[in-house]
Design an enzyme around this catalytic site. Structure first.
Site, PDB file in Angstrom:
ATOM      1  N   HIS A 120      -2.336  -2.293  -9.816  1.00 21.27           N
ATOM      2  CA  HIS A 120      -3.276  -1.706  -8.872  1.00 21.27           C
ATOM      3  C   HIS A 120      -4.523  -2.569  -8.856  1.00 21.27           C
ATOM      4  CE1 HIS A 120      -5.764   1.276  -6.850  1.00 21.27           C
ATOM      5  NE2 HIS A 120      -4.634   1.842  -6.492  1.00 21.27           N
ATOM      6  N   ASP A 133       2.769   5.515  -6.958  1.00 20.11           N
ATOM      7  CA  ASP A 133       4.029   5.417  -6.224  1.00 20.11           C
ATOM      8  C   ASP A 133       5.251   5.297  -7.120  1.00 20.11           C
ATOM      9  OD1 ASP A 133       3.063   5.592  -3.625  1.00 20.11           O
ATOM     10  OD2 ASP A 133       2.349   3.531  -3.701  1.00 20.11           O
ATOM     11  N   HIS A 172       0.874  -1.181   0.000  1.00 19.66           N
ATOM     12  CA  HIS A 172       0.000   0.000   0.000  1.00 19.66           C
ATOM     13  C   HIS A 172       0.914   1.234   0.000  1.00 19.66           C
ATOM     14  CE1 HIS A 172      -3.441   2.438   0.547  1.00 19.66           C
ATOM     15  NE2 HIS A 172      -3.741   2.205   1.811  1.00 19.66           N
TER      16      HIS A 172
HETATM   17  N1  ACO Z   1       4.871  -6.847 -10.664  1.00 19.58           N
HETATM   18  C1  ACO Z   1       4.758  -8.073 -11.266  1.00 19.58           C
HETATM   19  N2  ACO Z   1       3.613  -8.775 -11.334  1.00 19.58           N
HETATM   20  C2  ACO Z   1       2.543  -8.246 -10.759  1.00 19.58           C
HETATM   21  C3  ACO Z   1       2.578  -6.989 -10.125  1.00 19.58           C
HETATM   22  C4  ACO Z   1       3.784  -6.277 -10.092  1.00 19.58           C
HETATM   23  N3  ACO Z   1       3.893  -5.088  -9.510  1.00 19.58           N
HETATM   24  N4  ACO Z   1       1.347  -6.698  -9.641  1.00 19.58           N
HETATM   25  C5  ACO Z   1       0.573  -7.750  -9.969  1.00 19.58           C
HETATM   26  N5  ACO Z   1       1.295  -8.673 -10.638  1.00 19.58           N
HETATM   27  C6  ACO Z   1       0.783  -9.920 -11.232  1.00 19.58           C
HETATM   28  C7  ACO Z   1       0.559 -10.982 -10.158  1.00 19.58           C
HETATM   29  O1  ACO Z   1       1.687 -11.784  -9.948  1.00 19.58           O
HETATM   30  C8  ACO Z   1      -0.598 -11.749 -10.753  1.00 19.58           C
HETATM   31  O2  ACO Z   1      -0.082 -12.573 -11.763  1.00 19.58           O
HETATM   32  P1  ACO Z   1      -0.709 -14.049 -11.975  1.00 19.58           P
HETATM   33  O3  ACO Z   1      -2.127 -13.810 -12.439  1.00 19.58           O
HETATM   34  O4  ACO Z   1       0.147 -14.685 -13.002  1.00 19.58           O
HETATM   35  O5  ACO Z   1      -0.661 -14.725 -10.644  1.00 19.58           O
HETATM   36  C9  ACO Z   1      -1.428 -10.671 -11.450  1.00 19.58           C
HETATM   37  O6  ACO Z   1      -0.475  -9.640 -11.790  1.00 19.58           O
HETATM   38  C10 ACO Z   1      -2.530 -10.090 -10.571  1.00 19.58           C
HETATM   39  O7  ACO Z   1      -1.929  -9.660  -9.362  1.00 19.58           O
HETATM   40  P2  ACO Z   1      -2.682  -9.631  -7.971  1.00 19.58           P
HETATM   41  O8  ACO Z   1      -1.671  -9.684  -6.879  1.00 19.58           O
HETATM   42  O9  ACO Z   1      -3.772 -10.656  -7.967  1.00 19.58           O
HETATM   43  O10 ACO Z   1      -3.363  -8.204  -8.034  1.00 19.58           O
HETATM   44  P3  ACO Z   1      -3.944  -7.421  -6.808  1.00 19.58           P
HETATM   45  O11 ACO Z   1      -5.046  -6.572  -7.331  1.00 19.58           O
HETATM   46  O12 ACO Z   1      -4.246  -8.326  -5.679  1.00 19.58           O
HETATM   47  O13 ACO Z   1      -2.703  -6.526  -6.330  1.00 19.58           O
HETATM   48  C11 ACO Z   1      -1.225  -4.754  -5.984  1.00 19.58           C
HETATM   49  C12 ACO Z   1      -2.600  -5.167  -6.510  1.00 19.58           C
HETATM   50  C13 ACO Z   1      -1.078  -5.216  -4.519  1.00 19.58           C
HETATM   51  C14 ACO Z   1      -1.110  -3.238  -6.014  1.00 19.58           C
HETATM   52  C15 ACO Z   1      -0.141  -5.415  -6.848  1.00 19.58           C
HETATM   53  O14 ACO Z   1      -0.272  -4.990  -8.193  1.00 19.58           O
HETATM   54  C16 ACO Z   1       1.268  -5.153  -6.336  1.00 19.58           C
HETATM   55  O15 ACO Z   1       1.749  -5.880  -5.462  1.00 19.58           O
HETATM   56  N6  ACO Z   1       1.958  -4.081  -6.873  1.00 19.58           N
HETATM   57  C17 ACO Z   1       3.260  -3.714  -6.390  1.00 19.58           C
HETATM   58  C18 ACO Z   1       3.122  -2.943  -5.113  1.00 19.58           C
HETATM   59  C19 ACO Z   1       2.605  -1.546  -5.340  1.00 19.58           C
HETATM   60  O16 ACO Z   1       3.062  -0.831  -6.211  1.00 19.58           O
HETATM   61  N7  ACO Z   1       1.641  -1.148  -4.506  1.00 19.58           N
HETATM   62  C20 ACO Z   1       1.079   0.197  -4.534  1.00 19.58           C
HETATM   63  C21 ACO Z   1      -0.335   0.166  -4.901  1.00 19.58           C
HETATM   64  S1  ACO Z   1      -0.935   1.817  -5.051  1.00 19.58           S
HETATM   65  C22 ACO Z   1      -1.167   2.320  -3.498  1.00 19.58           C
HETATM   66  O17 ACO Z   1      -1.376   1.612  -2.556  1.00 19.58           O
HETATM   67  C23 ACO Z   1      -1.051   3.713  -3.302  1.00 19.58           C
END
Ligand code: ACO
Length: 433
Positions: A312, A368, A273
């Site tokens: 996201h 971010d 987050h």
């Molecule tokens: N890098 C690589 N792969 C990713 C990323 C990433 N940043 N984000 C998602 N994926 C992939 C996952 O591995 C998954 O792949 P799969 O289907 O092969 O298993 C798919 O994309 C879906 O990902 P989920 O984790 O199910 O998506 P979710 O909606 O739960 O997660 C989140 C959203 C937590 C923001 C995620 O994209 C992430 O971890 N991003 C990096 C952290 C980040 O930047 N967070 C800031 C968010 S903005 C904020 O809070 C202000």
């Protein structure tokens, strides 16, 4: 629930276990999960529930604060596009909008600004609490703890149904968040605390409390002051994100708002987050040089890590805040010099936006990805990044909290579970285990 076929605003469910048919009312493209409860096989069954880990498709409230269309990359506060708010307003104007529902006129803004400005000082004992932290304490840990500590200084804030008390909490929390944040930083670098300067703007005063050394009056650079104010605007609210949900969930127990805000800030601390901007900078440091970018992307695709600042839960398009921040970065870098890590970030973005792995999963830069580069260029240490996010988000948390309290449909937040553990069994004597 309506008799089958009486309304077109219904969803018909056929339970193939029993052959029974149910018409469930549809309102705002939504069905009420509680309406599922009457779907039973036997009369003494508990009834059907919906199972939704991580709230992927569950609306937990009705809200009039923030609108997001994640597919189109749209973000609006109270109907106003984020792009216009970032261009035409100050953070305090936006905080007023978010909390009061409408933009302030000139007089309302002056009064609002005055009220927040006169609540920027913290009790002297807060300094003693700050002093109690270990020398290398993370500023976000100090921020979360001192936010919670504020509840002990303002016991009447427990009267959450009193609009005057709630208003006082708004002034105090929006006013004091930058003070706590700056004190946490000064503590971590062993510098004396700087008192708020009420002659400066909201962002200008924060810069003064952070960076003032021996000058009688700190004069913030206007470009950096404005950039910080815009960053606060961009972070002000984001509907039912993890920390807003924490604010509402914890606040639903009717605890005082300082304790609820501390819970929200704790949720923001996590790297998935608000901690993501910190994680982005650490990732860029780890990559180090442009040549290492392809190898890093390869590792991400192999599941060895995530591209921080990408992806996201809601945006499946470019995060509109990221576009604004990217432009803001150019203005800041003109003053501070270019952050050398920008090249690596741009290259990561370039490769990711054309790589099948990211395209297929609709992973785009989020707020971010670039904010950390600006913060670093402005001399904020990396571990202050989530604290900066929390300052801007305070107005959103408070608006979400008040909306929850005023919503007659809300109760203490208490989800259900699907129990899959053991059935009833007798406890054997210790000697028999
Ligand atoms: N890098 C690589 N792969 C990713 C990323 C990433 N940043 N984000 C998602 N994926 C992939 C996952 O591995 C998954 O792949 P799969 O289907 O092969 O298993 C798919 O994309 C879906 O990902 P989920 O984790 O199910 O998506 P979710 O909606 O739960 O997660 C989140 C959203 C937590 C923001 C995620 O994209 C992430 O971890 N991003 C990096 C952290 C980040 O930047 N967070 C800031 C968010 S903005 C904020 O809070 C202000």
């Amino acid at each position: 629930m309506h008799a089958s076929g009486t309304s077109t605003n219904t969803l018909t469910i056929v339970d193939n276990r029993t052959g029974k048919k149910y018409d469930i009312a549809v309102e705002n493209d939504t069905i009420r999960a509680i309406d599922l409860r009457q779907i039973k096989v036997n009369p003494d069954d508990f009834g059907m529930m919906s199972y939704d880990p991580a709230f992927m498709n569950t609306a937990s409230c009705k809200s009039t604060i923030t609108f997001i269309d994640g597919d189109k990359g749209i973000l609006r506060y109270r109907g106003y596009p984020i792009e216009q708010l970032a261009e035409k307003c100050s953070y305090l104007e936006v905080a007023y909008l978010i909390l009061r529902g409408e933009l302030p006129n000139k007089q309302q803004l002056e009064e609002w600004t005055q009220l927040i400005t006169t609540h920027t000082f913290v009790h002297e004992n807060i300094k003693k609490i700050m002093d109690g932290f270990h020398y290398d304490a993370h500023p976000m840990g100090m921020f979360v703890s001192t936010l919670a500590a504020l509840s002990t200084f303002y016991p009447t804030a427990k009267r959450i149904q009193d609009p005057a008390e709630r208003d006082l909490t708004f002034f105090r929390l929006i006013g004091k968040a930058p003070t706590l944040a700056a004190f946490a930083y000064r503590r971590s670098v062993g510098m004396p605390y700087v008192h708020p300067d009420n002659e400066l703007s909201y962002a200008g005063n924060f810069l003064s409390m952070m960076f003032k050394v021996a000058e009688p009056t700190y004069a913030p650079h206007p470009v950096l002051e404005r950039a910080l104010d815009v960053l606060f605007i961009l972070h002000a609210d984001h509907e039912q994100n993890c920390s807003a949900n924490a604010m509402r969930g914890v606040g639903s127990s009717h605890v005082d708002p300082y304790s609820a805000a501390a819970a929200a800030a704790a949720a923001l601390y996590g790297p998935l987050h608000g901690g993501a901007n910190e994680a982005v900078l650490r990732m860029l440091d780890e990559i180090g040089t442009m040549e290492k970018v392809p190898a890093f992307i390869k590792e991400v695709k192999e599941g060895k890590g995530r591209l921080m600042g990408f992806g996201h839960r809601v945006y499946k398009n470019y995060d509109p805040r990221a576009s604004i921040i990217k432009k803001l970065a150019d203005q800041v870098f003109e003053v501070t010099g270019r952050n050398p890590k920008l090249e690596i970030a741009l290259e990561l973005e370039r490769i990711a936006l054309q790589d099948d792995y990211f395209v297929k999963r609709k992973l785009y830069p989020n707020v971010d990805f670039y904010s950390g580069l600006i913060y670093q260029a402005m001399r904020f240490p990396v571990d202050m990044f989530p604290v900066l996010f929390a300052i801007g988000r305070m107005s959103g948390w408070l608006a979400q909290w008040q909306e929850m309290l005023q919503d007659s449909e809300q109760k203490i937040a208490r989800p259900r579970q699907v129990y899959l553990g053991s059935g009833n069994r007798d406890v054997p004597m210790l000697s028999k285990r």
